[in-house]
Motif scaffolding. Sequence first.
Motif, PDB file in Angstrom:
ATOM      1  N   GLY A 167       4.137  70.813   1.207  1.00 30.00           N
ATOM      2  CA  GLY A 167       5.139  70.434   2.193  1.00 30.00           C
ATOM      3  C   GLY A 167       5.350  71.444   3.302  1.00 30.00           C
ATOM      4  N   ILE A 168       4.359  72.288   3.537  1.00 29.45           N
ATOM      5  CA  ILE A 168       4.453  73.326   4.563  1.00 29.45           C
ATOM      6  C   ILE A 168       3.526  72.982   5.719  1.00 29.45           C
ATOM      7  CG2 ILE A 168       4.079  75.777   5.044  1.00 29.45           C
ATOM      8  CD1 ILE A 168       4.690  76.264   2.038  1.00 29.45           C
ATOM      9  N   ALA A 169       4.085  72.853   6.913  1.00 31.83           N
ATOM     10  CA  ALA A 169       3.281  72.566   8.099  1.00 31.83           C
ATOM     11  C   ALA A 169       2.544  73.825   8.537  1.00 31.83           C
ATOM     12  CB  ALA A 169       4.167  72.051   9.226  1.00 31.83           C
ATOM     13  N   VAL A 170       1.270  73.673   8.871  1.00 30.68           N
ATOM     14  CA  VAL A 170       0.443  74.820   9.261  1.00 30.68           C
ATOM     15  C   VAL A 170       0.118  74.705  10.753  1.00 30.68           C
ATOM     16  CG1 VAL A 170      -1.650  76.127   8.795  1.00 30.68           C
ATOM     17  CG2 VAL A 170      -0.512  74.889   6.932  1.00 30.68           C
ATOM     18  N   ILE A 171       0.548  75.716  11.509  1.00 30.23           N
ATOM     19  CA  ILE A 171       0.467  75.676  12.970  1.00 30.23           C
ATOM     20  C   ILE A 171      -0.379  76.837  13.473  1.00 30.23           C
ATOM     21  CG2 ILE A 171       1.827  75.713  15.099  1.00 30.23           C
ATOM     22  CD1 ILE A 171       4.203  74.729  13.316  1.00 30.23           C
ATOM     23  N   GLY A 172      -1.381  76.528  14.281  1.00 27.64           N
ATOM     24  CA  GLY A 172      -2.285  77.556  14.776  1.00 27.64           C
ATOM     25  C   GLY A 172      -1.929  78.038  16.163  1.00 27.64           C
ATOM     26  N   ALA A 173      -2.128  79.335  16.391  1.00 29.35           N
ATOM     27  CA  ALA A 173      -1.945  79.937  17.710  1.00 29.35           C
ATOM     28  C   ALA A 173      -3.304  79.974  18.404  1.00 29.35           C
ATOM     29  CB  ALA A 173      -1.375  81.342  17.569  1.00 29.35           C
ATOM     30  N   THR A 174      -3.470  79.163  19.436  1.00 32.48           N
ATOM     31  CA  THR A 174      -4.762  79.078  20.099  1.00 32.48           C
ATOM     32  C   THR A 174      -4.606  78.644  21.550  1.00 32.48           C
ATOM     33  OG1 THR A 174      -6.909  77.917  20.109  1.00 32.48           O
ATOM     34  CG2 THR A 174      -5.037  76.715  19.216  1.00 32.48           C
ATOM     35  N   GLU A 175      -5.498  79.132  22.402  1.00 38.42           N
ATOM     36  CA  GLU A 175      -5.486  78.701  23.797  1.00 38.42           C
ATOM     37  C   GLU A 175      -6.141  77.344  23.973  1.00 38.42           C
ATOM     38  OE1 GLU A 175      -7.634  81.919  23.718  1.00 38.42           O
ATOM     39  OE2 GLU A 175      -5.831  83.103  23.425  1.00 38.42           O
ATOM     40  N   LYS A 176      -6.782  76.841  22.901  1.00 34.78           N
ATOM     41  CA  LYS A 176      -7.526  75.577  22.983  1.00 34.78           C
ATOM     42  C   LYS A 176      -6.608  74.375  22.765  1.00 34.78           C
ATOM     43  CE  LYS A 176     -11.672  77.944  21.319  1.00 34.78           C
ATOM     44  NZ  LYS A 176     -12.671  78.056  20.219  1.00 34.78           N
ATOM     45  N   THR A 177      -5.544  74.323  23.508  1.00 30.55           N
ATOM     46  CA  THR A 177      -4.589  73.219  23.429  1.00 30.55           C
ATOM     47  C   THR A 177      -3.749  73.208  24.697  1.00 30.55           C
ATOM     48  OG1 THR A 177      -2.757  72.271  22.155  1.00 30.55           O
ATOM     49  CG2 THR A 177      -2.892  74.669  22.239  1.00 30.55           C
ATOM     50  N   GLU A 178      -3.142  72.081  24.972  1.00 31.63           N
ATOM     51  CA  GLU A 178      -2.220  71.993  26.106  1.00 31.63           C
ATOM     52  C   GLU A 178      -0.774  72.176  25.659  1.00 31.63           C
ATOM     53  OE1 GLU A 178      -3.146  71.846  29.292  1.00 31.63           O
ATOM     54  OE2 GLU A 178      -5.178  72.044  28.467  1.00 31.63           O
ATOM     55  N   ASN A 179      -0.542  72.194  24.352  1.00 34.19           N
ATOM     56  CA  ASN A 179       0.816  72.288  23.815  1.00 34.19           C
ATOM     57  C   ASN A 179       1.307  73.736  23.831  1.00 34.19           C
ATOM     58  OD1 ASN A 179       0.654  69.519  23.115  1.00 34.19           O
ATOM     59  ND2 ASN A 179      -0.392  70.065  21.218  1.00 34.19           N
ATOM     60  N   GLN A 180       2.447  73.972  24.436  1.00 34.91           N
ATOM     61  CA  GLN A 180       3.008  75.317  24.441  1.00 34.91           C
ATOM     62  C   GLN A 180       3.862  75.546  23.201  1.00 34.91           C
ATOM     63  OE1 GLN A 180       4.789  76.838  27.972  1.00 34.91           O
ATOM     64  NE2 GLN A 180       3.054  76.285  29.268  1.00 34.91           N
ATOM     65  N   ILE A 181       4.022  76.805  22.864  1.00 39.21           N
ATOM     66  CA  ILE A 181       4.730  77.203  21.651  1.00 39.21           C
ATOM     67  C   ILE A 181       6.131  76.607  21.577  1.00 39.21           C
ATOM     68  CG2 ILE A 181       5.444  79.361  22.768  1.00 39.21           C
ATOM     69  CD1 ILE A 181       5.439  80.677  20.017  1.00 39.21           C
ATOM     70  N   TYR A 182       6.774  76.431  22.730  1.00 38.70           N
ATOM     71  CA  TYR A 182       8.169  75.993  22.749  1.00 38.70           C
ATOM     72  C   TYR A 182       8.329  74.512  22.417  1.00 38.70           C
ATOM     73  CZ  TYR A 182       7.917  80.401  25.174  1.00 38.70           C
ATOM     74  OH  TYR A 182       7.623  81.696  25.495  1.00 38.70           O
ATOM     75  N   SER A 183       7.197  73.802  22.310  1.00 36.90           N
ATOM     76  CA  SER A 183       7.253  72.388  21.929  1.00 36.90           C
ATOM     77  C   SER A 183       7.195  72.202  20.409  1.00 36.90           C
ATOM     78  CB  SER A 183       6.085  71.623  22.569  1.00 36.90           C
ATOM     79  OG  SER A 183       4.837  72.053  22.013  1.00 36.90           O
ATOM     80  N   ALA A 184       6.875  73.271  19.695  1.00 40.94           N
ATOM     81  CA  ALA A 184       6.712  73.177  18.241  1.00 40.94           C
ATOM     82  C   ALA A 184       8.046  73.328  17.516  1.00 40.94           C
ATOM     83  CB  ALA A 184       5.735  74.245  17.753  1.00 40.94           C
ATOM     84  N   ASP A 185       8.145  72.654  16.371  1.00 40.85           N
ATOM     85  CA  ASP A 185       9.341  72.738  15.532  1.00 40.85           C
ATOM     86  C   ASP A 185       9.056  73.711  14.383  1.00 40.85           C
ATOM     87  OD1 ASP A 185      11.617  72.429  14.039  1.00 40.85           O
ATOM     88  OD2 ASP A 185      11.138  70.399  13.351  1.00 40.85           O
ATOM     89  N   PHE A 186       9.717  74.866  14.436  1.00 39.50           N
ATOM     90  CA  PHE A 186       9.538  75.873  13.393  1.00 39.50           C
ATOM     91  C   PHE A 186      10.730  75.932  12.435  1.00 39.50           C
ATOM     92  CE2 PHE A 186       6.992  77.717  16.977  1.00 39.50           C
ATOM     93  CZ  PHE A 186       5.754  77.633  16.365  1.00 39.50           C
ATOM     94  N   LYS A 187      11.648  74.982  12.559  1.00 32.96           N
ATOM     95  CA  LYS A 187      12.841  75.013  11.711  1.00 32.96           C
ATOM     96  C   LYS A 187      12.542  74.560  10.279  1.00 32.96           C
ATOM     97  CE  LYS A 187      16.041  74.108  15.554  1.00 32.96           C
ATOM     98  NZ  LYS A 187      15.076  73.665  16.590  1.00 32.96           N
TER      99      LYS A 187
END
Length: 245
Positions: A167-187
């Motif tokens: 039940g843990i979402a795994v999120i990668g830090a990469t320049e190969k995306t258009e999604n910025q960090i501030y769009s992700a839900d880390f709560k």
Amino acid sequence: MNNQIYGIRAIMEAIEAEQPINKIYLQKGLGGELFRELETVIRKNGISSSYVPIEKLNRLTKNNHQGAVAQISPVEFQNFESLVERVMEKENVPFFLLLDQISDVRNFGAIIRTAECCGVHGIIVPKNGAAPITDDTVKTSAGAVFNVPIAKVDHLKDAIYYLQASGIAVIGATEKTENQIYSADFKSPCAIVMGAEDKGISNSVMKALDNKVKLPLLGQIGSLNVSVACGVFLYEVVRQRSTVS
């Protein structure tokens, strides 16, 4: 150098006793039945090793190394599945950090220091290709390496699947995306993946991610130092969770 074991039998006994071995240096071109037995034990246990000239082994130790010197980690690595289970039982919102082939010991130490400050519950690294925990790592981490559980796994991709099944979402830090960090839900329960200094996140790991996000870069330089980027990501998790009502 501190934290060393030398000699073929001594190293095999250390492996059998499950000592936390960072890496084993083997003399290039050396043969013999006992040496081949050590090679087999190393492969069987998935321990990082490399073949080097005898001159390097002589620099590592003045003792009779018999063609083999092992570097022992100053910290004991955790069992991955046990670590996840403990965190899941104890923490309401688990927070993990996965490092995909981070190879510089000072970057590793700096990341561990920031992870400890941000309340990361566990750091997960691959057995092969990851930076070892050396005296430099300990110093750069300012001792944080003794406060954050670190687990080694055979394959980071399998660890991701296990986290996702927990039940843990795994999120990668990469320049190969258009999604910025501030769009992700880390709560919610999550794990952040940081890639290698030169290549970023490997393709096999990238395919297993739940989400990919990047940092906005407004200057001419195309990327940040991985330890700096990691700090920004970890503190975005802290920021989001600190605003939860």
